[in-house]
Design an enzyme around this catalytic site. Structure first.
Site, mmCIF file in Angstrom:
data_model
loop_
_atom_site.group_PDB
_atom_site.id
_atom_site.type_symbol
_atom_site.label_atom_id
_atom_site.label_comp_id
_atom_site.label_asym_id
_atom_site.label_seq_id
_atom_site.Cartn_x
_atom_site.Cartn_y
_atom_site.Cartn_z
ATOM 1 C CE LYS A 43 -15.733 5.612 0.723
ATOM 2 N NZ LYS A 43 -15.300 7.009 0.758
ATOM 3 C CE1 TYR B 52 -14.033 2.380 1.273
ATOM 4 C CE2 TYR B 52 -14.379 1.284 -0.830
ATOM 5 C CZ TYR B 52 -13.933 2.377 -0.101
ATOM 6 O OH TYR B 52 -13.399 3.461 -0.762
ATOM 7 C CB THR C 165 -15.167 4.106 -4.242
ATOM 8 O OG1 THR C 165 -14.467 2.940 -4.714
ATOM 9 C CG2 THR C 165 -16.286 3.618 -3.340
ATOM 10 C CD GLU D 199 -14.166 -2.289 -4.129
ATOM 11 O OE1 GLU D 199 -14.901 -3.006 -3.448
ATOM 12 O OE2 GLU D 199 -13.370 -2.738 -4.950
HETATM 13 P P1 NAP Z 1 -6.496 6.599 3.140
HETATM 14 O O1 NAP Z 1 -5.082 6.830 2.756
HETATM 15 O O2 NAP Z 1 -6.880 5.335 3.813
HETATM 16 O O3 NAP Z 1 -6.946 7.827 4.058
HETATM 17 C C1 NAP Z 1 -8.128 7.798 4.809
HETATM 18 C C2 NAP Z 1 -8.192 9.014 5.693
HETATM 19 O O4 NAP Z 1 -9.429 8.968 6.427
HETATM 20 C C3 NAP Z 1 -7.069 9.102 6.734
HETATM 21 O O5 NAP Z 1 -6.691 10.446 6.860
HETATM 22 C C4 NAP Z 1 -7.755 8.634 8.011
HETATM 23 O O6 NAP Z 1 -7.184 9.160 9.181
HETATM 24 C C5 NAP Z 1 -9.143 9.235 7.799
HETATM 25 N N1 NAP Z 1 -10.169 8.620 8.635
HETATM 26 C C6 NAP Z 1 -10.495 7.311 8.726
HETATM 27 N N2 NAP Z 1 -11.497 7.131 9.591
HETATM 28 C C7 NAP Z 1 -11.819 8.357 10.086
HETATM 29 C C8 NAP Z 1 -12.760 8.823 11.026
HETATM 30 N N3 NAP Z 1 -13.578 7.987 11.667
HETATM 31 N N4 NAP Z 1 -12.826 10.150 11.278
HETATM 32 C C9 NAP Z 1 -11.978 11.011 10.656
HETATM 33 N N5 NAP Z 1 -11.044 10.620 9.754
HETATM 34 C C10 NAP Z 1 -10.967 9.305 9.476
HETATM 35 O O7 NAP Z 1 -7.453 6.739 1.866
HETATM 36 P P2 NAP Z 1 -7.162 7.415 0.435
HETATM 37 O O8 NAP Z 1 -6.621 6.381 -0.482
HETATM 38 O O9 NAP Z 1 -6.455 8.696 0.627
HETATM 39 O O10 NAP Z 1 -8.655 7.689 -0.056
HETATM 40 C C11 NAP Z 1 -9.323 8.912 0.260
HETATM 41 C C12 NAP Z 1 -10.829 8.710 0.109
HETATM 42 O O11 NAP Z 1 -11.121 8.319 -1.227
HETATM 43 C C13 NAP Z 1 -11.417 7.616 0.985
HETATM 44 O O12 NAP Z 1 -12.715 8.035 1.346
HETATM 45 C C14 NAP Z 1 -11.501 6.401 0.077
HETATM 46 O O13 NAP Z 1 -12.525 5.538 0.505
HETATM 47 C C15 NAP Z 1 -11.836 7.083 -1.245
HETATM 48 N N6 NAP Z 1 -11.396 6.393 -2.450
HETATM 49 C C16 NAP Z 1 -10.084 6.047 -2.602
HETATM 50 C C17 NAP Z 1 -9.678 5.456 -3.779
HETATM 51 C C18 NAP Z 1 -8.234 5.060 -3.993
HETATM 52 O O14 NAP Z 1 -7.986 4.282 -4.924
HETATM 53 N N7 NAP Z 1 -7.308 5.579 -3.224
HETATM 54 C C19 NAP Z 1 -10.603 5.217 -4.818
HETATM 55 C C20 NAP Z 1 -11.924 5.619 -4.632
HETATM 56 C C21 NAP Z 1 -12.308 6.231 -3.453
HETATM 57 P P3 NAP Z 1 -6.012 8.393 10.004
HETATM 58 O O15 NAP Z 1 -4.721 8.837 9.384
HETATM 59 O O16 NAP Z 1 -6.215 8.887 11.386
HETATM 60 O O17 NAP Z 1 -6.252 6.910 9.857
HETATM 61 O O1 G4F Z 2 -5.394 -2.792 -3.421
HETATM 62 P P1 G4F Z 2 -6.705 -3.318 -2.983
HETATM 63 O O2 G4F Z 2 -6.841 -3.660 -1.544
HETATM 64 O O3 G4F Z 2 -7.771 -2.238 -3.440
HETATM 65 P P2 G4F Z 2 -9.354 -2.313 -3.709
HETATM 66 O O4 G4F Z 2 -9.984 -3.409 -2.948
HETATM 67 O O5 G4F Z 2 -9.549 -2.302 -5.184
HETATM 68 O O6 G4F Z 2 -9.845 -0.936 -3.071
HETATM 69 C C1 G4F Z 2 -9.172 0.295 -3.334
HETATM 70 O O7 G4F Z 2 -9.733 0.889 -4.478
HETATM 71 C C2 G4F Z 2 -11.115 1.273 -4.335
HETATM 72 C C3 G4F Z 2 -11.549 1.886 -5.665
HETATM 73 O O8 G4F Z 2 -11.974 0.872 -6.536
HETATM 74 C C4 G4F Z 2 -11.234 2.250 -3.196
HETATM 75 F F1 G4F Z 2 -12.522 2.651 -3.071
HETATM 76 C C5 G4F Z 2 -10.768 1.614 -1.916
HETATM 77 O O9 G4F Z 2 -10.820 2.567 -0.852
HETATM 78 C C6 G4F Z 2 -9.317 1.169 -2.088
HETATM 79 O O10 G4F Z 2 -8.522 2.320 -2.251
HETATM 80 O O11 G4F Z 2 -7.078 -4.629 -3.825
HETATM 81 C C7 G4F Z 2 -7.054 -4.621 -5.235
HETATM 82 C C8 G4F Z 2 -7.250 -6.039 -5.743
HETATM 83 C C9 G4F Z 2 -8.430 -6.784 -5.096
HETATM 84 O O12 G4F Z 2 -9.139 -7.475 -6.104
HETATM 85 C C10 G4F Z 2 -7.782 -7.779 -4.162
HETATM 86 O O13 G4F Z 2 -8.521 -8.978 -3.960
HETATM 87 O O14 G4F Z 2 -6.086 -6.805 -5.415
HETATM 88 C C11 G4F Z 2 -6.499 -8.068 -4.935
HETATM 89 N N1 G4F Z 2 -5.438 -8.619 -4.086
HETATM 90 C C12 G4F Z 2 -4.783 -9.781 -4.349
HETATM 91 N N2 G4F Z 2 -3.921 -10.032 -3.354
HETATM 92 C C13 G4F Z 2 -4.987 -8.126 -2.931
HETATM 93 C C14 G4F Z 2 -4.018 -9.013 -2.462
HETATM 94 N N3 G4F Z 2 -5.299 -6.994 -2.289
HETATM 95 C C15 G4F Z 2 -4.635 -6.730 -1.123
HETATM 96 N N4 G4F Z 2 -4.910 -5.586 -0.464
HETATM 97 N N5 G4F Z 2 -3.692 -7.589 -0.614
HETATM 98 C C16 G4F Z 2 -3.347 -8.756 -1.251
HETATM 99 O O15 G4F Z 2 -2.508 -9.495 -0.780
#
Ligand code: NAP
Ligand code: G4F
Length: 329
Positions: free
Chosen positions: A152, A148, A124, A126
């Site tokens: 990662k 987090y 990520t 992050e």
């Molecule tokens: P998400 O919607 O939060 O999905 C996370 C998945 O992980 C869910 O299926 C959850 O299962 C499962 N999980 C959590 N803890 C677990 C455990 N202990 N054992 C087995 N499964 C577990 O996340 P996403 O947005 O699809 O992201 C997918 C991956 O990409 C994650 O690793 C995230 O950190 C990474 N990532 C996401 C983004 C983004 O912007 N979306 C960016 C960079 C990296 P449950 O349904 O049971 O909770």
């Molecule tokens: O939507 P966020 O919670 O996503 P964040 O922290 O960027 O993380 C997501 O992207 C990562 C990739 O860069 C993934 F690895 C990670 O698993 C996840 O999918 O927050 C985005 C931004 C932050 O700066 C946060 O401080 O939005 C700001 N924010 C402002 N108000 C808020 C809020 N975020 C959340 N969740 N809720 C608020 O009320």
């Protein structure tokens, strides 16, 4: 020969899009799911009769070995994680266990059961945290700002290490934020689109947010799972950034989302300190040049299209819920 894939985190946003993509390509798809009192299969409900779900946990080595033995996967996509940055300060130890050590557990299962399997790790942006350069690329140093991000970074290096130590075909996708109507409601984009829809339809009056100045490189999740798959089709494993190359503030997201339904965001958004993080990642902006050149990957959905797609989906969902309420009251 039909290819077999194992997806951990199949019930999440990305897992659901990736499962669709792989099924369309003719793969046999296995998904690791956690045992839960209430199933979390909502996002893959429409695929359930085409998937094989295996119960397992990233903290349980035995279950990962079993999943590899049963699936005999040719490609393993590790998407499972405690993925919400905000909560990682509340549960820092389990976040590290799942997001960091969990990667080693899965790599060990692959090494012992089927070392020829190809491995994708969901790394990520992050990891860049307090960024050392703009834009961020595969060579930018890491400086994570949350438990987090720290977990990662461990998972990233575990992946590199198993590639270098044992020759596994193991790749990191360093993905910048990607969103969709399937995004969890706790993430800022979906929190905004959900509130916009509820405010517009009289079900909420305000939206409380933290840091409006935070900048993110936001893309569409459907585009990003294609990039994950392409990484595993390369002859050699490597690490790639997937990003749009554009950055926008949370404020800009609000502006477009509210104005899409004819509302002025400033009348509804309230800054609330409870949503400000102990350490913030102020700016993320990715350089997807390597993925474009080597994988032929580029995002298709623009920022404005993404915001509007999410608001439209929530408008529809809220209006259906209201119609149901009215019909049953
Ligand atoms: P998400 O919607 O939060 O999905 C996370 C998945 O992980 C869910 O299926 C959850 O299962 C499962 N999980 C959590 N803890 C677990 C455990 N202990 N054992 C087995 N499964 C577990 O996340 P996403 O947005 O699809 O992201 C997918 C991956 O990409 C994650 O690793 C995230 O950190 C990474 N990532 C996401 C983004 C983004 O912007 N979306 C960016 C960079 C990296 P449950 O349904 O049971 O909770
Ligand atoms: O939507 P966020 O919670 O996503 P964040 O922290 O960027 O993380 C997501 O992207 C990562 C990739 O860069 C993934 F690895 C990670 O698993 C996840 O999918 O927050 C985005 C931004 C932050 O700066 C946060 O401080 O939005 C700001 N924010 C402002 N108000 C808020 C809020 N975020 C959340 N969740 N809720 C608020 O009320």
């Amino acid at each position: 020969m039909t290819k077999r894939a194992l997806i951990t985190g199949i019930t999440g946003q990305d897992g659901s899009y990736l499962a669709e993509l792989l099924l369309d390509k003719g793969y046999e798809v296995f998904g690791l799911v956690r045992r839960a009192a209430t199933p979390s299969t909502e996002r893959i409900e429409h695929l359930l009769d085409r998937l094989t779900l295996l119960v397992g946990e990233m903290t349980d080595q035995t279950s990962l070995i079993d999943a590899m033995e049963t699936s005999q996967a040719d490609e393993v996509f590790n998407l499972a994680a405690q993925s919400f940055v905000g909560d990682s300060w509340t549960v820092p130890i389990s976040t590290g266990d799942v997001d960091g050590l969990g990667v080693t557990r899965l790599l060990e299962a692959i090494r012992r059961v089927k070392p020829s399997a190809r491995f994708y790790q969901a790394a990520t942006s992050e990891m860049f945290g307090k960024v050392h350069e703009v834009p961020q690329s595969e060579t930018t140093p890491f400086h994570p700002r949350s438990p987090y991000g720290v977990g990662k970074v461990y998972g990233y290096y575990a992946t590199v290490n198993y590639r270098e130590s044992y020759g596994l075909h193991a790749s990191n996708g360093i993905l910048f934020n990607h969103e969709s109507p399937r995004r969890g409601l706790e993430f800022v984009t979906r929190k905004i689109s959900d509130h916009v829809a509820r405010i517009k339809q009289g079900k909420a009056t305000e939206l409380r947010l933290g840091n409006l100045d935070a900048k993110r490189d936001w893309g569409f999740a459907g585009d990003y799972v294609e990039g994950m798959w392409r990484m595993l089709q390369q002859d050699a494993a490597d690490d790639y950034v997937l990003a749009t190359g554009e950055t926008h503030t949370v404020r800009e997201f609000c502006e477009i989302a509210f104005s899409h339904v004819g509302l002025d965001w400033e009348k509804y958004v309230v800054v609330d300190e409870r949503f400000v993080r102990p350490a913030e990642v102020e700016l993320l902006l990715g350089d997807p040049g390597k993925a474009k050149e080597r994988l032929g990957w580029q995002p298709q959905v623009t920022f404005a299209e993404l915001v509007e797609m999410m608001v439209d989906a929530d408008m529809q969902r809220v209006s259906k819920a209201i119609a149901f309420e009215n019909a049953t009251s």
